[in-house]
Design an enzyme around this catalytic site. Sequence first.
Site, PDB file in Angstrom:
ATOM      1  N   SER A 153       0.830  -1.201   0.000  1.00  0.00           N
ATOM      2  CA  SER A 153       0.000   0.000   0.000  1.00  0.00           C
ATOM      3  C   SER A 153       0.861   1.246   0.000  1.00  0.00           C
ATOM      4  CB  SER A 153      -0.894   0.019   1.252  1.00  0.00           C
ATOM      5  OG  SER A 153      -1.580   1.253   1.384  1.00  0.00           O
ATOM      6  N   TYR A 179      -2.212  -0.424  10.321  1.00  0.00           N
ATOM      7  CA  TYR A 179      -2.265  -0.668   8.873  1.00  0.00           C
ATOM      8  C   TYR A 179      -0.951  -0.273   8.205  1.00  0.00           C
ATOM      9  CZ  TYR A 179      -3.963  -0.543   4.051  1.00  0.00           C
ATOM     10  OH  TYR A 179      -4.128  -0.755   2.696  1.00  0.00           O
TER      11      TYR A 179
END
Length: 250
Positions: free
Chosen positions: A143, A156
């Site tokens: 990501s 995350y």
Amino acid sequence: MRFRDKVAVVTGAGSGIGAAVSKRLASEGAKVVLVGRTKEKLQQVNDDIASSNGQSTVFPTDVTDENAVLDLKQFVENEFGRLDVLVNNAGSSGKSSIRDLTVEEWDRVHNVNLKSVFLVSKVLSDLMIDSKGEDRSIVNVASLSGHKAGAKIPHYSASKSAVINFTKALAAELAPGVRVNSVSPGFIETPLTEDGLQNERFQSAIQRHTALERVGKPEEIANLIAFLSSSEASYMTGSDVLADGGWLIT
């Protein structure tokens, strides 16, 4: 067709990037094993692939559970006897300040985003390492948040930056028979981002801070993953490819 007669496993295949990748690989001849928690979502993707004359199989399972992943390996081995492409796409997110973040929430996100990549790669790579000169590939979905940490997503961000470095370590270990790369998408229209994208202020912020002034489509990331999975990327391993619409350059 770049993947004619190739066997591919895609985790998190029930929606978003995973569904788009599965359809793209199948459209180019791959036999795709659709892996995810929800059978109904996987079946819908399977039906879509079948309607386009592609080949796929549904395998509902929990990729954070080692025994379940061992069952997946047994299935692939029994059905196909080989594995050419592995896409570790299963992912989860959540928002919390560090003061409010619980151990349970930290573990949940890391189990899905990082532990599953480790387990699936560890177990299924046994079907890939004896490639005998054939090009075989693992692509891990990281990501933008693995490059640029964000407030209220420490769990995350940490998990995705770990995926990037795990990719490099795995690439070094599995070379030369198996190539391993990662992709770091920016803001993409997926179930993980749909709540935020319904907020006009959030959409406006993305447009202001992204050079291409828009969010991405799952199919655009699928195009990149298909390239990395193919022999066209035969000299790439240990790389992370950022596909963020120009977020980091603005």
